[in-house]
Design a protein around this motif. Sequence first.
Motif: not given
Length: 175
Positions: A3-7, A32-35, A37-43
């Motif tokens: 898995k790769v996380l793309c912010l 998984e793509y995450v914006d 600007h949404l200030n995500p909390k991720l592990n």
Amino acid sequence: MKKVLCLYSTREGQTKKIVEHIIAQLEGYQCEYVDLHLNPKLNLALYDKVLIGASIRYGRLNKSLYQFIENHHQQLDEAKAAFICVNLTARKEDQKKDTPEGSAYIQTFLRKSIWQPQMIGVFAGALRYPRYRFFDRVMIRFIMKMTGGETDTSKEVEYTNWNKVEIFAQKFKQM
């Protein structure tokens, strides 16, 4: 499956387009793509790799990038994580503005950020005059005039060197 996380932090979408192009080169990875600007909390420990892409507007990276780094710097330090910066100045490849060493934006980022990425890419973005609000169109045209760039506000110009993006993708894959 790996898995790769793309912010990403983008204004008109070129940064996300570049991130998507990098990920398209990573066979065998679920993305998984995450914006940002949404200030995500991720592990971040749930991912094999992390790619962060951010664009420059008026000489600055978005505050969301720095907020994310502040909230996740320890995990970023432990992860296989890379950073890409997208800006119009990077179109000046002959002046090495497309390298971490030659990019004033990257040098500023490295001074301000508590995270020091293992891998950094600098890519030219796109000029999208027709999509800009009036104020942005005027200001960006002024900046482009000062820096020897395109000033015809009816045009859209993509400066991204896709070959360079693919080389970065291969290095990221091997990271």
